[in-house]
Design a protein around this motif. Structure first.
Motif, PDB file in Angstrom:
ATOM      1  N   ASN A   1       0.833  -1.202   0.000  1.00 50.96           N
ATOM      2  CA  ASN A   1       0.000   0.000   0.000  1.00 50.96           C
ATOM      3  C   ASN A   1       0.872   1.259   0.000  1.00 50.96           C
ATOM      4  OD1 ASN A   1      -2.054  -1.848   0.067  1.00 50.96           O
ATOM      5  ND2 ASN A   1      -3.149  -0.919   1.764  1.00 50.96           N
ATOM      6  N   ASP A   2       0.735   2.106   1.037  1.00 49.15           N
ATOM      7  CA  ASP A   2       1.470   3.377   1.074  1.00 49.15           C
ATOM      8  C   ASP A   2       2.870   3.243   1.661  1.00 49.15           C
ATOM      9  OD1 ASP A   2      -0.758   4.694   0.055  1.00 49.15           O
ATOM     10  OD2 ASP A   2      -1.594   5.040   2.052  1.00 49.15           O
TER      11      ASP A   2
ATOM     12  N   LYS B   1       3.515   7.129   1.851  1.00 50.48           N
ATOM     13  CA  LYS B   1       2.786   8.054   0.978  1.00 50.48           C
ATOM     14  C   LYS B   1       3.726   9.019   0.261  1.00 50.48           C
ATOM     15  CE  LYS B   1      -1.546   7.951   3.588  1.00 50.48           C
ATOM     16  NZ  LYS B   1      -2.591   8.758   4.297  1.00 50.48           N
TER      17      LYS B   1
ATOM     18  N   ARG C   1       3.200   5.848  11.969  1.00 48.69           N
ATOM     19  CA  ARG C   1       1.843   6.325  12.249  1.00 48.69           C
ATOM     20  C   ARG C   1       1.765   7.835  12.044  1.00 48.69           C
ATOM     21  NH1 ARG C   1      -0.930   8.931  15.801  1.00 48.69           N
ATOM     22  NH2 ARG C   1       0.890   9.256  17.166  1.00 48.69           N
TER      23      ARG C   1
ATOM     24  N   GLY D   1       1.479   9.007   8.590  1.00 46.05           N
ATOM     25  CA  GLY D   1       0.197   8.824   7.915  1.00 46.05           C
ATOM     26  C   GLY D   1      -0.066   7.426   7.399  1.00 46.05           C
TER      27      GLY D   1
ATOM     28  N   SER E   1      -1.626   3.965   7.087  1.00 44.31           N
ATOM     29  CA  SER E   1      -2.994   3.577   7.464  1.00 44.31           C
ATOM     30  C   SER E   1      -3.063   2.259   8.222  1.00 44.31           C
ATOM     31  CB  SER E   1      -3.870   3.481   6.208  1.00 44.31           C
ATOM     32  OG  SER E   1      -3.336   2.515   5.308  1.00 44.31           O
TER      33      SER E   1
END
Length: 233
Positions: free
Chosen positions: A135-136, A149, A207, A210, A212
């Motif tokens: 994911n990010d 991200k 965390r 950002g 998730s």
């Protein structure tokens, strides 16, 4: 499906001969009769290898090779009728992976193609091992950088090593002792509680960046494992 190979030669007889040799290996074969067509096809389609003749009617194979190399690391096997060391050195310097002198034995062509494909597969596996993405979250072992991200997260060496170790083996539960053995040097002070502290700090940093999901899961009574996004609930 077999590997997809682009055959570039202005002579139909040679292209057909190469096709006969390689078709026995269940490769997917495409043809280009000149340099510009080869460049266009290489830009449009995802080939696994290019068999490229040096002498072409419009632009030569060296220019084709150099152009492809600007955007792709696809293996390129160059063919030439000239047994000239300078030509071979030039081709290798501009990005060719191998050279084959015409006329050549069918077995040698097939062997060289297979060797280049094996090498590419191995290189891809190594890249996959060095760069992990969920994911990010991206973890780059080569640069020892962690990104959330698109933003770099500053981790200490121990925090990075813990994250990479569990992410690289997402199905494995690591005890604190195992993590100490894998990450800490033998002469360093080794404390099981230090592992917990680094994990806590690691979680807090990603965390705040950002992320998730919590990437390191506590397995009560055992240790830690990677917590994939799909395993959160």
């Amino acid at each position: 499906m077999g590997n997809r190979i682009l055959i570039v030669d202005d002579e139909w007889n040679m292209r057909n001969l190469i096709k006969i040799y390689l078709s026995r290996e269940a490769f997917q074969l495409n043809e280009a009769k000149d340099g510009y067509e080869a460049i266009e096809m290489a830009d449009q389609y995802a080939f696994d290898l290019v068999v490229l003749d040096v002498m072409l009617p419009d632009i030569d194979g060296w220019e084709v090779c150099s152009t492809i190399r600007k955007t792709s690391e696809i293996p390129i096997l160059m063919l030439t009728a000239r047994d000239d060391v300078k030509d071979r050195v030039l081709g290798l310097n501009i990005g060719a992976d191998d050279y084959l002198i015409k006329p050549f034995a069918p077995e040698e062509l097939v062997a060289r193609v297979k060797a280049l494909l094996r090498r590419r597969k191995k290189d891809n596996r190594e890249i996959d091992k060095l760069l992990i993405t969920f994911n990010d979250l991206s973890i780059d072992y080569d640069s020892r950088e962690t990104w959330v991200k698109g933003t770099r997260v500053e981790l200490t060496p121990k925090e990075f090593d813990i994250l990479y170790t569990v992410a690289h083996n997402p199905k494995t539960v690591f005890t604190r002792d195992i993590l100490l053995d894998k990450i800490w040097y033998s002469e360093e002070f080794r404390d099981l509680r230090a592992v917990d502290t680094h994990v806590k700090n690691l979680r807090e940093k990603v965390r705040k960046a950002g992320l998730s999901f919590n990437p390191v899961k506590t397995v009560w009574g055992v240790g830690y494992k990677f917590n994939r996004p799909e395993d959160q609930y």
